[in-house]
Design an enzyme around this catalytic site. Structure first.
Site, PDB file in Angstrom:
ATOM      1  N   PHE A 110      -4.041   6.995  -3.845  1.00 59.29           N
ATOM      2  CA  PHE A 110      -2.947   7.391  -4.737  1.00 59.29           C
ATOM      3  C   PHE A 110      -2.429   6.145  -5.452  1.00 59.29           C
ATOM      4  O   PHE A 110      -2.643   5.016  -4.992  1.00 59.29           O
ATOM      5  CB  PHE A 110      -1.814   8.060  -3.957  1.00 59.29           C
ATOM      6  N   HIS A 154      -3.740  -5.326  -0.167  1.00 60.46           N
ATOM      7  CA  HIS A 154      -3.438  -5.860   1.157  1.00 60.46           C
ATOM      8  C   HIS A 154      -3.543  -7.384   1.172  1.00 60.46           C
ATOM      9  O   HIS A 154      -4.611  -7.939   1.431  1.00 60.46           O
ATOM     10  CB  HIS A 154      -4.404  -5.272   2.188  1.00 60.46           C
ATOM     11  N   CYS A 178       0.838  -1.219   0.000  1.00 61.44           N
ATOM     12  CA  CYS A 178       0.000   0.000   0.000  1.00 61.44           C
ATOM     13  C   CYS A 178       0.869   1.264   0.000  1.00 61.44           C
ATOM     14  O   CYS A 178       1.532   1.541  -0.981  1.00 61.44           O
ATOM     15  CB  CYS A 178      -0.975  -0.041   1.174  1.00 61.44           C
ATOM     16  N   GLU A 232      -2.526  -9.403   3.381  1.00 61.30           N
ATOM     17  CA  GLU A 232      -2.809  -9.904   4.726  1.00 61.30           C
ATOM     18  C   GLU A 232      -4.295  -9.882   5.068  1.00 61.30           C
ATOM     19  O   GLU A 232      -4.728 -10.514   6.036  1.00 61.30           O
ATOM     20  CB  GLU A 232      -2.033  -9.079   5.769  1.00 61.30           C
TER      21      GLU A 232
END
Length: 384
Positions: free
Chosen positions: A317, A356, A272, A358
């Site tokens: 972004f 992500h 990220c 995770e």
């Protein structure tokens, strides 16, 4: 008795609803998340610092709040917007309602507004600044405040959410499996592990990330996002992890400089904001998306394997693919808008993804990235 609340946008739109959570007034960038569940993880994700989060799913709060499904020690978002709040949650793990949770942490919530209309406006106009208030209910006043409130572009929001000191990490995944084919380990004790030493640079890190690293047998040390390359290398890590975090990556010159000092010396893995910072450190550019990607159902193509991963995302972004320097390749793309979702520089031993892994949206689609990082640490790059 219900208390009125209002959400005003900088384009002049005003939504009237009912307050839940804490009273008061806040400003922030108004964004939306398309996840059906996971509101507690969203509330505790430090990446939402500076934002007012709208849930697109119409009923929120039905399974309450529990002390296990948290991604940080506090709530960093500015406000929370839902269509309908469930005031009587039903789940055997629940210890309190969503309303009580927001009140306890001083976060303002608003329910009863047309979230579909709000999301359509954001998708059409783009993410914009808004003011959420229970104290000022005058439309003109609120719109004027929204228009005069600062945006998050160009602001350093990381220093609000990163830890002040370094610390060892010892918690594993408990009941969550990294991969269905691997034996489950209920808990790791980081200090006793003889596996690779990972220094995790915390820019506002979700706790499930070091849980994954610990579960793989890594010894994890979490350090503040302001740590220098010299301080990190002095810990003699086998690899460096760059975490998620809030806001615009470009103002974080200290983080970019640190990453440049690590490249080619240790394997680097970013997620990220860490992905965006790695891109900037390599010489690429970033830009603001119109309304960002926030949800647990984003399709991402792994260019090398040809497989599609269902991913969880939260970012506003992106890295500009055309600005990537020679030697750095795009490894993943978003199938909704073709934006960059992953990069790798094999010579420098660095890679990153925008989403992500995770968060287990697939649920196991993206866990190979942690194993890839482990392999990189077992065959580290030569010092440059």
């Amino acid at each position: 008795m219900s208390e009125p609340a209002k959400l005003a946008l900088s384009d002049g739109t005003v939504f009237t609803g009912v307050r839940f959570g804490a009273p008061g007034e806040v400003y922030g960038e108004v964004v939306f998340n398309t996840s059906l569940t996971g509101y507690q993880e969203i509330l505790t994700d430090p990446s939402y610092n500076g934002q007012i989060v709208t849930m697109t799913y119409p009923l929120i709060g039905n399974y309450g709040i529990n002390p296990e499904d948290v991604e940080s020690g506090k709530l960093s978002l500015r406000g929370f917007v839902v269509r309908e709040l469930c005031r009587e949650p039903s789940n055997f793990r629940s210890v309190m309602s969503l309303d009580a949770y927001l009140r306890e942490h001083g976060v303002i919530g608003i329910e009863g507004i047309d979230t579909r209309a709000l999301v359509r406006r954001i998708r059409t106009q783009g993410a914009m600044t808004g003011v959420l208030s229970t104290t000022d209910l005058d439309d003109k006043s609120l719109v004027a405040k929204a228009r005069s409130s600062p945006t998050l572009v160009g602001k350093d929001l990381v220093k609000d959410v990163m830890p002040e000191e370094s610390r060892p990490w010892s918690e594993g995944l408990h009941s969550i499996l990294l991969d269905p084919s691997t034996p489950h380990v209920t808990k790791r004790t980081g200090a006793a592990d003889s596996g690779p030493h990972v220094v995790a640079v915390d820019y506002g890190m979700k706790w499930n990330i070091p849980r994954h690293l610990s579960e793989m047998g890594c010894r994890v040390t979490v350090v503040p996002g302001t740590s220098t390359a010299e301080e990190i290398l002095a810990r003699n890590p086998d690899g460096v992890f760059l975490s998620n975090g809030p806001g615009d990556p470009e103002p974080l010159e200290y983080a970019i400089e640190t990453i440049r000092g690590l490249l080619g010396k240790k394997p680097v893995f970013g997620i990220c904001l860490g992905h965006q910072l790695l891109g900037l450190a390599l010489g690429a550019q970033t830009y603001k998306l119109k309304f960002g990607h926030r949800g647990a159902n984003q399709p991402v193509l792994n260019i090398q394997s040809g497989q599609v991963e269902i991913t969880s995302q939260n970012h506003g972004f992106a890295v500009d693919a055309d600005s990537l320097p020679p030697g750095t390749e795009v490894t993943h793309i978003n199938l909704n808008d073709q934006t960059v979702e992953g990069i790798r520089n094999s010579e420098l031993g660095a890679f990153s993804v925008q989403y992500h892994p995770e968060a287990s949206a697939g649920p196991h689609d993206s866990h190979y990235l942690f194993r890839q990082f482990l392999r990189d640490m077992q065959a580290p790059v030569a010092a440059h």
